[in-house]
Motif scaffolding. Structure first.
Motif, PDB file in Angstrom:
ATOM      1  N   LEU A  89       0.828  -1.211   0.000  1.00 48.17           N
ATOM      2  CA  LEU A  89       0.000   0.000   0.000  1.00 48.17           C
ATOM      3  C   LEU A  89       0.860   1.256   0.000  1.00 48.17           C
ATOM      4  O   LEU A  89       0.634   2.192  -0.780  1.00 48.17           O
ATOM      5  CB  LEU A  89      -0.916  -0.007   1.243  1.00 48.17           C
ATOM      6  CG  LEU A  89      -1.627   1.303   1.583  1.00 48.17           C
ATOM      7  CD1 LEU A  89      -2.648   1.678   0.504  1.00 48.17           C
ATOM      8  CD2 LEU A  89      -2.327   1.203   2.946  1.00 48.17           C
ATOM      9  N   ILE A  90       1.861   1.267   0.878  1.00 47.54           N
ATOM     10  CA  ILE A  90       2.576   2.536   1.082  1.00 47.54           C
ATOM     11  C   ILE A  90       3.654   2.819   0.029  1.00 47.54           C
ATOM     12  O   ILE A  90       4.137   3.941  -0.066  1.00 47.54           O
ATOM     13  CB  ILE A  90       3.213   2.624   2.493  1.00 47.54           C
ATOM     14  CG1 ILE A  90       4.255   1.533   2.682  1.00 47.54           C
ATOM     15  CG2 ILE A  90       2.146   2.560   3.577  1.00 47.54           C
ATOM     16  CD1 ILE A  90       5.021   1.657   3.979  1.00 47.54           C
ATOM     17  N   GLY A  91       4.010   1.801  -0.772  1.00 44.32           N
ATOM     18  CA  GLY A  91       5.051   1.985  -1.795  1.00 44.32           C
ATOM     19  C   GLY A  91       4.894   3.283  -2.591  1.00 44.32           C
ATOM     20  O   GLY A  91       5.758   4.162  -2.550  1.00 44.32           O
ATOM     21  N   PRO A  92       3.794   3.443  -3.337  1.00 41.59           N
ATOM     22  CA  PRO A  92       3.645   4.668  -4.147  1.00 41.59           C
ATOM     23  C   PRO A  92       3.543   5.937  -3.317  1.00 41.59           C
ATOM     24  O   PRO A  92       3.997   6.997  -3.768  1.00 41.59           O
ATOM     25  CB  PRO A  92       2.357   4.419  -4.933  1.00 41.59           C
ATOM     26  CG  PRO A  92       1.677   3.272  -4.275  1.00 41.59           C
ATOM     27  CD  PRO A  92       2.716   2.476  -3.582  1.00 41.59           C
ATOM     28  N   TYR A  93       3.002   5.842  -2.112  1.00 42.18           N
ATOM     29  CA  TYR A  93       2.941   7.033  -1.253  1.00 42.18           C
ATOM     30  C   TYR A  93       4.349   7.494  -0.907  1.00 42.18           C
ATOM     31  O   TYR A  93       4.637   8.675  -0.833  1.00 42.18           O
ATOM     32  CB  TYR A  93       2.153   6.744   0.031  1.00 42.18           C
ATOM     33  CG  TYR A  93       0.679   6.579  -0.197  1.00 42.18           C
ATOM     34  CD1 TYR A  93      -0.161   7.693  -0.234  1.00 42.18           C
ATOM     35  CD2 TYR A  93       0.116   5.329  -0.397  1.00 42.18           C
ATOM     36  CE1 TYR A  93      -1.523   7.555  -0.460  1.00 42.18           C
ATOM     37  CE2 TYR A  93      -1.242   5.178  -0.629  1.00 42.18           C
ATOM     38  CZ  TYR A  93      -2.065   6.289  -0.660  1.00 42.18           C
ATOM     39  OH  TYR A  93      -3.397   6.156  -0.891  1.00 42.18           O
ATOM     40  N   ARG A  94       5.215   6.520  -0.660  1.00 38.79           N
ATOM     41  CA  ARG A  94       6.594   6.852  -0.335  1.00 38.79           C
ATOM     42  C   ARG A  94       7.257   7.601  -1.506  1.00 38.79           C
ATOM     43  O   ARG A  94       7.954   8.589  -1.309  1.00 38.79           O
ATOM     44  CB  ARG A  94       7.369   5.559  -0.030  1.00 38.79           C
ATOM     45  CG  ARG A  94       8.525   5.758   0.919  1.00 38.79           C
ATOM     46  CD  ARG A  94       9.458   4.576   0.912  1.00 38.79           C
ATOM     47  NE  ARG A  94       8.828   3.304   1.273  1.00 38.79           N
ATOM     48  CZ  ARG A  94       8.641   2.876   2.523  1.00 38.79           C
ATOM     49  NH1 ARG A  94       9.039   3.630   3.527  1.00 38.79           N
ATOM     50  NH2 ARG A  94       8.092   1.716   2.758  1.00 38.79           N
ATOM     51  N   GLU A  95       7.003   7.115  -2.727  1.00 37.70           N
ATOM     52  CA  GLU A  95       7.583   7.769  -3.904  1.00 37.70           C
ATOM     53  C   GLU A  95       7.075   9.203  -4.037  1.00 37.70           C
ATOM     54  O   GLU A  95       7.834  10.128  -4.309  1.00 37.70           O
ATOM     55  CB  GLU A  95       7.220   6.994  -5.182  1.00 37.70           C
ATOM     56  CG  GLU A  95       7.640   5.548  -5.211  1.00 37.70           C
ATOM     57  CD  GLU A  95       9.139   5.364  -5.136  1.00 37.70           C
ATOM     58  OE1 GLU A  95       9.863   6.354  -5.321  1.00 37.70           O
ATOM     59  OE2 GLU A  95       9.589   4.244  -4.864  1.00 37.70           O
TER      60      GLU A  95
END
Lengths: 204, 204, 204, 204
Positions: free
Chosen positions: A9-15
């Motif tokens: 879930l958080i992968g793209p938020y981190r980017e």
């Protein structure tokens, strides 16, 4: 939500968070060159923890799944920008809102209209584009702009335990409103001093 | 160019390079999820040194200033993407060319048409947008996509000293053409083996 | 092992890995200044995934817990250092072994004595100190030093599917031994060329 | 000092600064696990600029060379650690001073004994070891530990222009002493509130 699901879930938020930090650094650098003044004291980024996402979904009466989080939460990724003064906050906010590829999701000015307890901060939620194999998607990032004094106030209020205690809640509430006022006065006095000195050196 | 001028020159290139690395990581991650295969072995980024910028401007008959560098050089920022196979290179290149906010400045396919000495690589120069206080600007980033074997070849060729020596230049040139061929055969044999095994497991 | 347990397990390994990468960068920088040559082509770091830790513990007949992982595994943190030539590998290994605050846990020279299938690499496991609130602890980091050609070979061998197939296993094994030989010859030819050119320029 | 000389000078300081930041993160993480409380609000690192190094050497009556900088300056690398409260500062300082491979160069407690103008902060200069090809060397890193209120005070004082103006210097000096007092009171009130709440929940 399983930890694995959370990590995905958080992968793209981190980017997107990294992307936003970069945009802010570029703006700060640009301001420094134009006005000879650094607007940002420091930045702090955070991705909401699994526990924090789940408890927020619960409060909202939603299921604790990654899909619901993606759909209902707009503060999974957040960056707090601590500025030296109010002028810096206003300039940065204006520049961010002009960036054509961002989507303005929400704007909330708790500086002009502080919360009842004395909380001040300028909040902006923007959609940041991410390019995938088959197209583009927006992910929300919450940006909080505040001065050092506002940040100190928020930290003190957050760390205080008065909310849990019935007996002296009222006294503490008043105390924090007073702190808020005192801190604002300090920052304002210094800001005005700088402005006047500036004017004396560069009279129009 | 003074060092200070150089440091100011490369600032935005550094940001765009970071941005491009991020885009590539996002694409790689996306591929991994879709096809179960990691396309990128590793990436290497570099900003051209002051000396290297100056000697390139000299070769082009230009003045050694930051302005001329900005105007005439398109490889101040570069990222080399070492892929596991040709299929990965093709997929990444296609995805990059579809990203709507990038500007395609130049494309050169030295894989389909290798250089005379045997050099193979796929080059793409794209304009990456940067948002400043008063608007948006593109900065070029050169992306080189190649397989591990192409990268080994390029490194060996670069490290070899044959170009300086008259006597055995011809012999070395032939040797490198042969190396190029041998390396291609190794990679191709393994790629075909993977493909056939894949087909046997998932017959259409 | 729960994901949370895994995340806690790898925390200090991540720190030690970063520490080790830094040490290698400092050594590389130091060599560049002394000998005018960059020894490292690139580095790749990885922390073992949860699945990979668990399957390794299983193979060793151990329980799949964080404690067992800490006790029995020495490659939870690993950095692969791809060097330009054998001389670089030897110099870096020697310098690492002299760093007084590291603990040499294991050394394995698969370059002098390659594995049967042709695999070549120099492996070093070192204990890296971490300072906690109440004292110091060592965490193992595995360092693999190899040339670009050794790395290409290992990648091709890893990606090939021959191990799964009875019929042409023998043919592929021979092929990989031959690849190993060819790659070594290429690197050696270039290394010798450099050495001779160097000698001609700086006769003792 | 030429820019190139400067860049070479700061290389190892940068490494040591990164190393120190890592040590602080590890300690903070360790405290969080032990006491359930994060001690560090945020950290800020900086390497002294060329101009700043040169003007400091000038003030000290030294030549403006890299060698003199290495010899006479101990704050080329600095990290400022903003803590939530005084207890955090004390715990971190104690833990740092126990790390056996660091060299304590200087300690200055401006919290117990504030500067005349009201400045408060705890300063520690430590030698951080770096391993080179042929041995180990220490490089000094200056660590400043302070609370958020101390940091706000220092920033306000730094930004104020009163020092340049004869007429109201005295008034501003008194004002800053008063600010210092007010800020200390706010932090102390909250710290005591937390302590009492803690005691009520966990009576000895």
């Amino acid at each position: 939500m399983e930890e694995k699901e959370y990590q995905e879930l958080i992968g793209p938020y981190r980017e997107c968070l990294g992307n936003m930090e970069n945009r802010l650094k570029i703006l700060a650098e640009d301001y420094r060159k134009r006005y000879g003044e650094e607007p940002i004291h420091h930045m702090q980024s955070r991705i909401k923890t699994k526990d924090s996402i789940e408890s927020k979904l619960e409060k909202k009466g939603r299921e604790k799944t990654a899909d619901e989080a993606r759909y209902y939460l707009r503060d999974i990724a957040g960056v707090r920008v601590i500025c030296y003064d109010l002028a810096g906050i206003r300039k940065l906010a204006r520049a961010l809102k002009k960036q054509g590829d961002l989507e303005i999701v929400k704007e909330k000015d708790y500086i002009t209209s502080p919360k009842e307890n004395g909380y001040k901060s300028y909040h902006l939620v923007v959609g940041v584009p991410i390019y995938r194999v088959d197209g583009m998607e927006y992910y929300p990032v919450e940006i909080q702009l505040r001065t050092m004094a506002m940040d100190l106030w928020a930290s003190l209020e957050h760390r205080s335990c008065y909310k849990r205690k019935e007996e002296d809640r009222q006294a503490w509430s008043e105390r924090f409103l007073q702190y808020s006022l005192l801190l604002e006065q300090m920052e304002q006095a210094v800001a005005e001093d700088r402005e006047q000195t500036e004017k004396r050196r560069n009279p129009a």
